[in-house]
Design a protein around this motif. Structure first.
Motif, mmCIF file in Angstrom:
data_model
loop_
_atom_site.group_PDB
_atom_site.id
_atom_site.type_symbol
_atom_site.label_atom_id
_atom_site.label_comp_id
_atom_site.label_asym_id
_atom_site.label_seq_id
_atom_site.Cartn_x
_atom_site.Cartn_y
_atom_site.Cartn_z
ATOM 1 N N THR A 57 43.502 64.253 74.562
ATOM 2 C CA THR A 57 43.070 65.466 73.860
ATOM 3 C C THR A 57 41.847 66.071 74.537
ATOM 4 O O THR A 57 41.795 67.277 74.801
ATOM 5 C CB THR A 57 42.737 65.153 72.383
ATOM 6 O OG1 THR A 57 43.881 64.580 71.756
ATOM 7 C CG2 THR A 57 42.338 66.425 71.635
ATOM 8 N N GLU A 58 40.860 65.240 74.826
ATOM 9 C CA GLU A 58 39.643 65.729 75.473
ATOM 10 C C GLU A 58 39.926 66.225 76.896
ATOM 11 O O GLU A 58 39.290 67.184 77.360
ATOM 12 C CB GLU A 58 38.585 64.620 75.500
ATOM 13 C CG GLU A 58 38.006 64.268 74.140
ATOM 14 C CD GLU A 58 37.269 65.434 73.492
ATOM 15 O OE1 GLU A 58 36.771 66.316 74.209
ATOM 16 O OE2 GLU A 58 37.193 65.472 72.252
ATOM 17 N N SER A 110 45.089 60.081 71.376
ATOM 18 C CA SER A 110 44.327 60.866 70.410
ATOM 19 C C SER A 110 42.983 61.323 70.963
ATOM 20 O O SER A 110 42.555 62.447 70.698
ATOM 21 C CB SER A 110 44.098 60.052 69.138
ATOM 22 O OG SER A 110 43.336 60.802 68.204
ATOM 23 N N ILE A 134 39.045 69.747 66.181
ATOM 24 C CA ILE A 134 39.878 68.778 66.886
ATOM 25 C C ILE A 134 39.017 67.758 67.627
ATOM 26 O O ILE A 134 39.380 66.582 67.717
ATOM 27 C CB ILE A 134 40.851 69.493 67.848
ATOM 28 C CG1 ILE A 134 41.810 70.368 67.041
ATOM 29 C CG2 ILE A 134 41.637 68.498 68.681
ATOM 30 C CD1 ILE A 134 42.500 69.668 65.890
ATOM 31 N N HIS A 135 37.868 68.190 68.175
ATOM 32 C CA HIS A 135 36.937 67.228 68.783
ATOM 33 C C HIS A 135 36.557 66.155 67.756
ATOM 34 O O HIS A 135 36.582 64.950 68.045
ATOM 35 C CB HIS A 135 35.664 67.926 69.261
ATOM 36 C CG HIS A 135 35.808 68.649 70.555
ATOM 37 N ND1 HIS A 135 36.124 68.013 71.738
ATOM 38 C CD2 HIS A 135 35.662 69.960 70.865
ATOM 39 C CE1 HIS A 135 36.173 68.900 72.714
ATOM 40 N NE2 HIS A 135 35.894 70.084 72.216
ATOM 41 N N CYS A 161 39.757 63.907 66.774
ATOM 42 C CA CYS A 161 40.197 62.908 67.751
ATOM 43 C C CYS A 161 39.187 61.765 67.879
ATOM 44 O O CYS A 161 39.579 60.611 68.082
ATOM 45 C CB CYS A 161 40.495 63.558 69.104
ATOM 46 S SG CYS A 161 39.069 64.088 70.048
ATOM 47 N N SER A 183 51.830 62.467 70.534
ATOM 48 C CA SER A 183 51.485 62.750 69.132
ATOM 49 C C SER A 183 52.559 62.232 68.182
ATOM 50 O O SER A 183 52.253 61.639 67.137
ATOM 51 C CB SER A 183 51.295 64.259 68.930
ATOM 52 O OG SER A 183 50.228 64.742 69.710
ATOM 53 N N CYS A 213 45.858 63.942 61.401
ATOM 54 C CA CYS A 213 45.043 63.964 62.627
ATOM 55 C C CYS A 213 45.854 64.277 63.880
ATOM 56 O O CYS A 213 45.577 65.265 64.572
ATOM 57 C CB CYS A 213 44.284 62.653 62.776
ATOM 58 S SG CYS A 213 43.045 62.384 61.484
ATOM 59 N N SER A 266 45.980 68.070 65.767
ATOM 60 C CA SER A 266 45.611 68.077 67.190
ATOM 61 C C SER A 266 46.729 68.675 68.030
ATOM 62 O O SER A 266 46.482 69.481 68.935
ATOM 63 C CB SER A 266 45.304 66.651 67.669
ATOM 64 O OG SER A 266 44.197 66.122 66.995
ATOM 65 N N SER A 290 38.880 74.279 67.735
ATOM 66 C CA SER A 290 38.579 73.358 68.833
ATOM 67 C C SER A 290 37.512 72.351 68.426
ATOM 68 O O SER A 290 37.615 71.158 68.731
ATOM 69 C CB SER A 290 38.116 74.144 70.065
ATOM 70 O OG SER A 290 39.146 74.971 70.555
#
Length: 214
Positions: A53-54, A49, A15-16, A19, A163, A190, A194, A12
């Motif tokens: 995602t967030e 992205s 991925i932060h 993105c 994606s 990327c 994700s 996680s």
């Protein structure tokens, strides 16, 4: 990607970073405002992205920055981020459509264009379908638990479409002419990574709920 608690937290956190880094990279490459076209890659990357995602990671039990906040607060932040994501996606689609119109070029002639249009339509519809989760008086005849399951499933489909659209966008003449080969492969990783982490988060949450109910 392993499934221990430590690795899930690490995934996680990664991925932060991905993105944010990927969105900044596309922003620097496209230089939004330098041309009408420049807004398209920037806004679409920002939409799918970063913001989307967030918005999903808000509910992550391992990587949410709002981990200690109540579910209602997470839901509110998710709603705001998702609204921003949809707005950016629609504006990104409008930018490329108007740019092609001004230049007399046909639109939606490539897989990237067609899937991008489908993705934006699905995201808008999926967001509208989520309104009963906020205003529950609209959910007549539907249980809240069932609505949440459908929302999670359709949200995952929307995210995966986004994606794939980003990946196809990396094959465009603009991007391939702007980067070297090794940068292209790093960029493609990327959205791919994700998507794997988000898919794992949503499916694990769904399986966990099913186990609790059984």
């Amino acid at each position: 990607f392993l499934h221990s608690e430590t690795h899930l937290r690490g995934n996680s956190a990664l991925i932060h970073l991905i993105c944010i880094g990927f969105s900044l990279f596309i922003g620097l490459l496209s230089r939004p405002g330098s041309s009408l076209f420049s807004w398209h890659p920037f806004l679409m990357t920002l939409a799918f992205s970063f913001l989307m995602t967030e918005a999903i990671l808000v509910f992550s039990p391992h990587g949410s920055p709002l981990k200690r906040f109540p579910h209602k607060v997470k839901g509110g932040v998710h709603w705001i981020l998702q609204c921003l994501s949809v707005s950016c996606a629609v504006l990104g689609l409008a930018a490329i459509s108007y740019n092609k119109f001004l230049n007399g070029k046909a639109h939606f002639t490539s897989w990237h264009g067609l899937l991008g249009l489908l993705t934006v339509c699905v995201v808008v519809l999926q967001s509208l379908a989520a309104v009963p989760l906020i205003y529950q008086t609209l959910a007549k005849g539907w249980s809240l638990a069932k609505l949440k399951r459908y929302h999670a499933a359709s949200g995952l489909v929307s995210y995966l479409l986004g994606s794939v659209s980003l990946l196809l966008g990396l094959r465009s003449a603009w991007f391939t002419a702007s980067v070297r080969e090794h940068t292209w492969y790093l960029s493609a990783l990327c959205p791919a990574l994700s998507a794997l982490v988000i898919m794992n988060q949503v499916t694990r949450a769904y399986v966990a709920k099913k186990r609790l109910q059984s």
